[in-house]
Design a protein around this motif. Structure first.
Motif, PDB file in Angstrom:
ATOM      1  N   ILE A  29     -15.692  -5.846   1.988  1.00 63.05           N
ATOM      2  CA  ILE A  29     -14.509  -4.874   2.037  1.00 63.05           C
ATOM      3  C   ILE A  29     -15.061  -3.463   1.789  1.00 63.05           C
ATOM      4  O   ILE A  29     -14.668  -2.672   1.100  1.00 63.05           O
ATOM      5  N   TYR A  30     -16.207  -3.356   2.848  1.00 63.11           N
ATOM      6  CA  TYR A  30     -16.959  -1.988   2.630  1.00 63.11           C
ATOM      7  C   TYR A  30     -16.001  -0.751   2.720  1.00 63.11           C
ATOM      8  O   TYR A  30     -16.077   0.332   2.241  1.00 63.11           O
ATOM      9  N   TYR A  31     -14.866  -0.907   3.577  1.00 62.38           N
ATOM     10  CA  TYR A  31     -14.042   0.436   3.602  1.00 62.38           C
ATOM     11  C   TYR A  31     -12.831   0.179   2.826  1.00 62.38           C
ATOM     12  O   TYR A  31     -11.885   1.038   3.089  1.00 62.38           O
ATOM     13  N   SER A  32     -12.911  -0.428   1.660  1.00 61.50           N
ATOM     14  CA  SER A  32     -12.074  -0.461   1.010  1.00 61.50           C
ATOM     15  C   SER A  32     -12.429   0.367  -0.315  1.00 61.50           C
ATOM     16  O   SER A  32     -13.415   0.075  -0.683  1.00 61.50           O
ATOM     17  N   PRO A  33     -11.321   0.927  -1.134  1.00 62.10           N
ATOM     18  CA  PRO A  33     -11.817   1.467  -2.342  1.00 62.10           C
ATOM     19  C   PRO A  33     -11.916   0.572  -3.485  1.00 62.10           C
ATOM     20  O   PRO A  33     -12.215   0.758  -4.520  1.00 62.10           O
ATOM     21  N   SER A  34     -11.484  -0.741  -3.233  1.00 67.20           N
ATOM     22  CA  SER A  34     -11.423  -1.886  -4.227  1.00 67.20           C
ATOM     23  C   SER A  34     -12.826  -2.563  -4.382  1.00 67.20           C
ATOM     24  O   SER A  34     -13.636  -2.220  -3.417  1.00 67.20           O
ATOM     25  N   ASP A  35     -13.056  -3.251  -5.463  1.00 57.97           N
ATOM     26  CA  ASP A  35     -14.242  -4.083  -5.456  1.00 57.97           C
ATOM     27  C   ASP A  35     -13.736  -5.393  -6.015  1.00 57.97           C
ATOM     28  O   ASP A  35     -12.953  -5.557  -6.890  1.00 57.97           O
ATOM     29  N   ILE A  36     -14.206  -6.334  -5.211  1.00 54.52           N
ATOM     30  CA  ILE A  36     -14.052  -8.041  -5.305  1.00 54.52           C
ATOM     31  C   ILE A  36     -15.293  -8.776  -5.540  1.00 54.52           C
ATOM     32  O   ILE A  36     -15.331  -9.778  -5.306  1.00 54.52           O
ATOM     33  N   SER A  37     -16.582  -7.870  -5.599  1.00 56.14           N
ATOM     34  CA  SER A  37     -17.645  -8.576  -5.605  1.00 56.14           C
ATOM     35  C   SER A  37     -18.116  -9.486  -6.572  1.00 56.14           C
ATOM     36  O   SER A  37     -19.118 -10.137  -6.644  1.00 56.14           O
ATOM     37  N   THR A  38     -17.307  -9.572  -7.519  1.00 51.68           N
ATOM     38  CA  THR A  38     -17.739 -10.508  -8.674  1.00 51.68           C
ATOM     39  C   THR A  38     -16.535 -11.100  -9.252  1.00 51.68           C
ATOM     40  O   THR A  38     -15.521 -10.636  -8.937  1.00 51.68           O
ATOM     41  N   PRO A  39     -16.669 -12.264  -9.907  1.00 47.73           N
ATOM     42  CA  PRO A  39     -15.498 -13.190 -10.596  1.00 47.73           C
ATOM     43  C   PRO A  39     -14.768 -11.997 -11.112  1.00 47.73           C
ATOM     44  O   PRO A  39     -13.380 -12.028 -11.036  1.00 47.73           O
ATOM     45  N   GLU A  40     -15.188 -11.225 -12.067  1.00 43.18           N
ATOM     46  CA  GLU A  40     -14.631 -10.108 -12.999  1.00 43.18           C
ATOM     47  C   GLU A  40     -13.566  -9.334 -12.132  1.00 43.18           C
ATOM     48  O   GLU A  40     -12.435  -9.144 -12.325  1.00 43.18           O
ATOM     49  N   THR A  41     -14.356  -8.643 -11.117  1.00 45.93           N
ATOM     50  CA  THR A  41     -13.448  -7.706 -10.135  1.00 45.93           C
ATOM     51  C   THR A  41     -12.367  -8.217  -9.293  1.00 45.93           C
ATOM     52  O   THR A  41     -11.509  -7.820  -9.225  1.00 45.93           O
ATOM     53  N   LEU A  42     -12.777  -9.396  -8.798  1.00 44.85           N
ATOM     54  CA  LEU A  42     -11.998 -10.195  -8.176  1.00 44.85           C
ATOM     55  C   LEU A  42     -10.499 -10.375  -9.071  1.00 44.85           C
ATOM     56  O   LEU A  42      -9.313 -10.131  -8.431  1.00 44.85           O
ATOM     57  N   LYS A  43     -10.813 -10.902  -9.976  1.00 44.76           N
ATOM     58  CA  LYS A  43      -9.663 -11.359 -10.989  1.00 44.76           C
ATOM     59  C   LYS A  43      -8.819  -9.973 -11.214  1.00 44.76           C
ATOM     60  O   LYS A  43      -7.493 -10.093 -11.052  1.00 44.76           O
ATOM     61  N   GLU A  44      -9.586  -8.917 -11.582  1.00 46.95           N
ATOM     62  CA  GLU A  44      -8.862  -7.457 -11.602  1.00 46.95           C
ATOM     63  C   GLU A  44      -8.021  -7.276 -10.606  1.00 46.95           C
ATOM     64  O   GLU A  44      -6.823  -6.873 -10.615  1.00 46.95           O
ATOM     65  N   TYR A  45      -8.635  -7.185  -9.343  1.00 46.51           N
ATOM     66  CA  TYR A  45      -7.866  -7.238  -8.047  1.00 46.51           C
ATOM     67  C   TYR A  45      -6.841  -7.811  -7.871  1.00 46.51           C
ATOM     68  O   TYR A  45      -5.829  -7.366  -7.402  1.00 46.51           O
ATOM     69  N   GLU A 122      12.618  -1.376   8.510  1.00 48.75           N
ATOM     70  CA  GLU A 122      12.716  -0.176   9.530  1.00 48.75           C
ATOM     71  C   GLU A 122      11.459   0.057  10.198  1.00 48.75           C
ATOM     72  O   GLU A 122      11.284   0.418  11.316  1.00 48.75           O
ATOM     73  N   LYS A 123      10.426  -0.075   9.358  1.00 49.42           N
ATOM     74  CA  LYS A 123       8.982   0.264   9.478  1.00 49.42           C
ATOM     75  C   LYS A 123       8.120  -0.304   8.998  1.00 49.42           C
ATOM     76  O   LYS A 123       7.983  -0.763   7.709  1.00 49.42           O
ATOM     77  N   VAL A 124       6.722  -0.664   9.585  1.00 52.57           N
ATOM     78  CA  VAL A 124       5.534  -1.430   9.010  1.00 52.57           C
ATOM     79  C   VAL A 124       4.370  -0.349   9.293  1.00 52.57           C
ATOM     80  O   VAL A 124       4.264   0.181  10.354  1.00 52.57           O
ATOM     81  N   GLU A 125       3.566   0.247   8.192  1.00 56.85           N
ATOM     82  CA  GLU A 125       2.590   1.063   8.432  1.00 56.85           C
ATOM     83  C   GLU A 125       1.467   0.249   8.034  1.00 56.85           C
ATOM     84  O   GLU A 125       1.365  -0.851   7.216  1.00 56.85           O
ATOM     85  N   PHE A 126       0.250   0.839   8.568  1.00 59.59           N
ATOM     86  CA  PHE A 126      -1.097   0.217   8.387  1.00 59.59           C
ATOM     87  C   PHE A 126      -2.174   1.534   7.920  1.00 59.59           C
ATOM     88  O   PHE A 126      -2.116   2.546   8.743  1.00 59.59           O
ATOM     89  N   ARG A 127      -2.572   1.540   6.835  1.00 57.18           N
ATOM     90  CA  ARG A 127      -3.622   2.640   6.694  1.00 57.18           C
ATOM     91  C   ARG A 127      -5.249   1.971   6.542  1.00 57.18           C
ATOM     92  O   ARG A 127      -5.466   1.179   5.806  1.00 57.18           O
ATOM     93  N   ILE A 128      -5.854   2.791   7.363  1.00 56.84           N
ATOM     94  CA  ILE A 128      -7.055   2.196   7.776  1.00 56.84           C
ATOM     95  C   ILE A 128      -8.368   3.384   7.774  1.00 56.84           C
ATOM     96  O   ILE A 128      -8.074   4.499   8.086  1.00 56.84           O
ATOM     97  N   ASP A 129      -9.109   3.069   7.128  1.00 59.07           N
ATOM     98  CA  ASP A 129     -10.515   4.070   6.911  1.00 59.07           C
ATOM     99  C   ASP A 129     -10.920   4.447   8.318  1.00 59.07           C
ATOM    100  O   ASP A 129     -10.911   3.669   9.179  1.00 59.07           O
ATOM    101  N   GLU A 130     -11.034   5.717   8.597  1.00 60.63           N
ATOM    102  CA  GLU A 130     -11.106   6.514   9.947  1.00 60.63           C
ATOM    103  C   GLU A 130     -12.542   5.792  10.515  1.00 60.63           C
ATOM    104  O   GLU A 130     -12.488   5.715  11.745  1.00 60.63           O
TER     105      GLU A 130
END
Length: 187
Positions: A29-45, A122-130
């Motif tokens: 998830i390089y283009y995400s501001p989140s971190d899921i790389s460890t069991p702890e950060t995944l659980k927080e996510y 009425e609407k669905v949006e997607f937000r994506i890193d440029e």
């Protein structure tokens, strides 16, 4: 939500461990501001997503690939605005072995169908890193229109401030998109 290829089930603290190996894939998830790389950060996510579910602002899903018979990743409805009937589809990540298999298109179809035909939004949006050209092309292929770019609006893990491309699909565009873009999935 499910079809012959994918099943989307609510993600919670009882099933997220199925995703630990996938979440630890480097730069998944390089283009995400989140971190899921460890069991702890995944659980927080996941905890953040579950909290949003109880506040009715998110619906997080664990993705099961029925073709490969394995858990593939996660996706979510987010920033749900019940009054204005608007939501975002995003926070999507699937393991490398599932990428390019058509799984994401099946996921997006089920989610769009649910948003427009069950929730009557009425609407669905997607937000994506440029910079995330692959994801931008994927949402363009499913009929989303680029509506604008939010400049330096999101702080990334490494301190970079990204520009975010905003895409949307309107309720009245859905029938044509369903037929033209997803028609083959329905057969």
């Amino acid at each position: 939500m499910e079809n012959n290829h994918v099943k989307l089930t609510l993600l919670d603290l009882s099933n997220y461990k199925h995703l630990q190996n996938i979440a630890s894939e480097e730069d998944l998830i390089y283009y995400s501001p989140s971190d899921i790389s460890t069991p702890e950060t995944l659980k927080e996510y996941v905890q953040t997503a579950v909290d949003g579910y109880y506040h009715k602002t998110t619906m997080p899903f664990i993705v099961y690939d029925k073709t490969k018979q394995g858990y593939a990743g996660s996706t979510r409805f987010g920033q749900i605005d019940w009054k204005n009937k608007l939501l975002h589809i995003g926070w999507t990540w699937i393991g490398r072995e599932f990428q390019g298999s058509g799984l994401n298109k099946h996921m997006k179809f089920l989610m769009l169908q649910y948003a427009f035909e069950v929730l009557f939004f009425e609407k669905v949006e997607f937000r994506i890193d440029e910079r995330n050209i692959r994801s931008r092309k994927a949402v363009e292929k499913i009929g989303a229109s680029l509506e604008g770019v939010l400049r330096k609006d999101t702080l990334m893990q490494d301190g970079f401030r990204r520009n975010t491309c905003c895409y949307g699909i309107l309720k009245e565009e859905w029938p044509e998109i369903k037929t033209d873009v997803f028609g083959r999935l329905l057969n």
